[in-house]
Design an enzyme around this catalytic site. Structure first.
Site, PDB file in Angstrom:
ATOM      1  NE  ARG A 404      -2.640   0.967   3.627  1.00  0.00           N
ATOM      2  CZ  ARG A 404      -2.668  -0.140   4.359  1.00  0.00           C
ATOM      3  NH1 ARG A 404      -3.028  -1.302   3.827  1.00  0.00           N
ATOM      4  NH2 ARG A 404      -2.299  -0.120   5.631  1.00  0.00           N
ATOM      5  CD  GLU A 406      -2.883   6.412   4.040  1.00  0.00           C
ATOM      6  OE1 GLU A 406      -3.963   6.911   4.407  1.00  0.00           O
ATOM      7  OE2 GLU A 406      -2.283   5.525   4.686  1.00  0.00           O
TER       8      GLU A 406
END
Length: 436
Positions: A404, A406
Site C-alpha cells: 500500500r 498512501e
C-alpha cells in the site's frame, strides 16, 4: 497558552458557527475520561469538535455557544490546589476567560442550574443525542426544567438539532491555519518513515520499528500518534488493520508501515512499503509498480470538481490493468471493474477525509450524489494490492505480498498539493532510503 494566531482562528470558527445557529444555542460537552483498567485512565484526548471551537484540553467541561448576549460560555472545573498536585494544573474560571476567551465561565458544578437559565426562551438547541449517553440524561433533565418555566410565560426548546450539520461541514473545509498544522504533522511523519527505512534490517522485530516511529514523532513535538501504527512484515502486510507488530522480519520480505503523527490536534496518515533487506524481488517490483502507477493516476484526479469516486476509479483501473497483465485476472478492465473482480486483491476505497480525525468528518454525498472536491479539503490517496498467503491461483512468488502507498493531499484551486511527498516512494528512492 494560546498564541494570538490560534485565538483569532478560534474566534473565527465560533463566529462561523454562530452565523448558522440563528437564534439557536449549541451545547457541547467535552470528551469523557475513559477508564483503562482498575484505577488507571486512558490518556485523555479532547473531543475534536470541542477543541475545534475552544482550544480547551481539560475534561469535565461544557461549551454553550450562541449569538445571544451570553455569547461564548464555558463550564469548567474550578481551581483546586490539592487536586492539581495529583492531576496537573487547571485553567479554572479565570483561565477560561483570560486564556481561552470565554465571555463568561462557571464551575461545572453549576451546570444544571445555569444551563436552565441559558436555554430559557430558546426554541432550538443544537445537541448531539447519543454521543455521550451519560450526559444525555443530564441534558434532558435540564430541558424538562426549562419546559416547566413555560407556565410563567417563557419559551422552551422544541427542536433538538444535530450540531454535526454545522460543525462538520465547517471542519471539512480547512483554513490556511489548519493546513499549516497539517503540513507540520506531515513533515514529522515523513521524517519518521525515512528513519524507519534507514533503520530496518532482517532479524529485527516489527515492534522495534514501531518504537522508532514513536520516538521520532515525540522528539519532533507530536503529542501522540494519529492512530495505532501498523507495522506489518511479510504476510502481515496483507492484514489491513494489523496491530500486533510482534513478528521477526526476514530478508526478502516487504514491510508495510501505516503510521502518522498527530500535531496540534491534526493528523497525518502515511503508508509506505519497502524491502526489509533493502532490495525488491522481481515479483515485489511488479506489484509495487502497479500500486505506484495507480496512486499517481489517482492523485492526478484530486482536483476541484472531481469526486472521491473518480479518484478511486482512476486507481482501480490501473490496478485492474496491471493484474490482467500479470495473469491474476481475466477479461477486460471494464469487466473486472463491473464484476468486482478486484475485491480479492484491492478490497478498500482509495480515499477518505483527513483532518483533526484520521477518518475525518464531513459528508461524502450531497443530495444522494458523490460530493465534488473543493479547495481546502484534505484527503488520503491509498491504493493497494494484497495477495493472500494461501492464494493458489497466483504464482508462488506473489503469495503473501501486501503493498500500500498512501499520501495526504490538499485540494487547491490548481494542482493537488501532496504534503507527504517527502517520504520516498519510487522503487529507486525507496531502495536508496533503505541503504541509509
Amino acid at each position: 497558552m494560546l498564541n494570538q494566531d490560534f485565538r483569532r482562528e478560534l474566534e473565527a470558527r465560533r463566529a462561523a458557527v454562530c452565523a448558522q445557529l440563528g437564534d439557536g444555542v449549541l451545547v457541547l460537552p467535552s470528551a469523557p475520561v475513559a477508564l483503562r483498567n482498575n484505577d488507571v485512565d486512558h490518556e485523555f484526548r479532547q473531543s475534536s469538535d470541542f477543541f475545534y471551537l475552544t482550544g480547551f484540553e481539560e475534561p469535565d467541561c461544557v461549551l454553550v455557544l450562541s449569538g445571544r448576549p451570553e455569547g461564548y460560555v464555558l463550564f469548567v472545573r474550578r481551581r483546586d490546589p490539592e487536586r492539581e498536585i495529583w492531576d496537573g494544573r487547571r485553567a479554572g474560571l479565570e483561565g477560561a476567560v483570560e486564556i481561552f476567551g470565554a465571555d463568561r465561565a462557571f464551575g461545572i458544578d453549576e451546570l444544571d442550574q445555569k444551563l436552565v437559565d441559558l436555554l430559557e426562551n430558546v426554541t432550538r438547541v443544537h445537541y448531539r443525542i447519543g454521543e455521550r449517553k451519560d450526559f444525555d440524561a443530564r441534558f434532558l433533565d435540564v430541558l424538562d426544567r426549562v419546559r416547566a418555566r413555560g407556565r410563567t410565560g417563557s419559551d422552551w426548546p422544541t427542536e433538538i438539532v444535530d450540531p454535526r450539520v454545522i460543525l462538520h461541514e465547517l471542519r471539512l473545509l480547512k483554513s490556511p491555519f489548519e493546513i499549516e498544522r497539517m503540513r507540520e504533522a506531515a513533515e514529522i511523519t515523513v521524517e519518521a518513515h525515512r528513519a524507519a527505512m534507514a533503520a530496518c534490517r532482517p532479524g529485527m522485530y516489527e515492534y522495534e520499528i514501531e518504537a522508532l516511529l514513536l520516538h521520532r514523532f515525540r522528539r519532533a513535538g507530536s503529542q501522540r500518534v494519529a492512530y495505532p501504527s501498523i507495522v506489518g512484515s511479510g504476510p502481515n502486510a496483507t492484514i489491513l488493520h494489523y496491530r500486533e507488530n510482534d513478528r521477526r522480519m526476514q530478508d526478502g520480505e516487504l514491510l508495510l508501515i501505516d503510521a502518522g503523527a498527530e500535531f496540534a490536534y491534526y493528523a497525518a496518515d502515511v503508508t509506505r512499503t519497502f524491502p526489509v533487506g533493502g532490495k525488491f524481488t522481481p515479483a515485489q517490483r511488479d506489484l509495487y509498480r502497479i500500486v505506484l502507477d495507480a496512486q499517481l493516476a489517482a492523485i492526478a484526479r484530486c482536483r476541484v470538481g472531481e469526486t472521491l469516486d473518480a479518484v478511486h476509479e482512476a486507481a482501480a483501473r490501473v490496478i485492474a490493468g496491471g493484474l490482467l497483465e500479470l495473469g491474476f485476472l481475466s477479461g477486460t478492465v471494464d469487466e473486472v471493474i463491473e464484476q468486482k473482480g478486484l475485491k480479492p486483491f484491492f478490497m478498500h476505497r482509495t480515499s477518505h477525509w483527513l483532518g483533526m480525525d484520521v477518518h475525518d468528518v464531513g459528508r461524502y454525498h450531497r443530495e444522494r450524489q458523490p460530493r465534488r472536491l473543493e479547495p481546502g479539503m484534505v484527503i488520503t490517496v491509498e491504493p493497494g494490492i494484497y495477495v493472500a498467503e494461501g492464494d493458489e491461483n497466483v504464482p508462488p512468488e506473489f503469495r503473501g505480498i501486501g503493498i500500500r502507498i498512501e499520501d495526504d493531499v490538499v485540494i487547491t484551486a490548481g494542482e493537488p498539493e501532496v504534503i507527504t511527498e517527502g517520504a520516498p516512494k519510487t522503487i529507486e528512492a525507496v531502495e536508496e532510503a533503505c541503504r541509509g
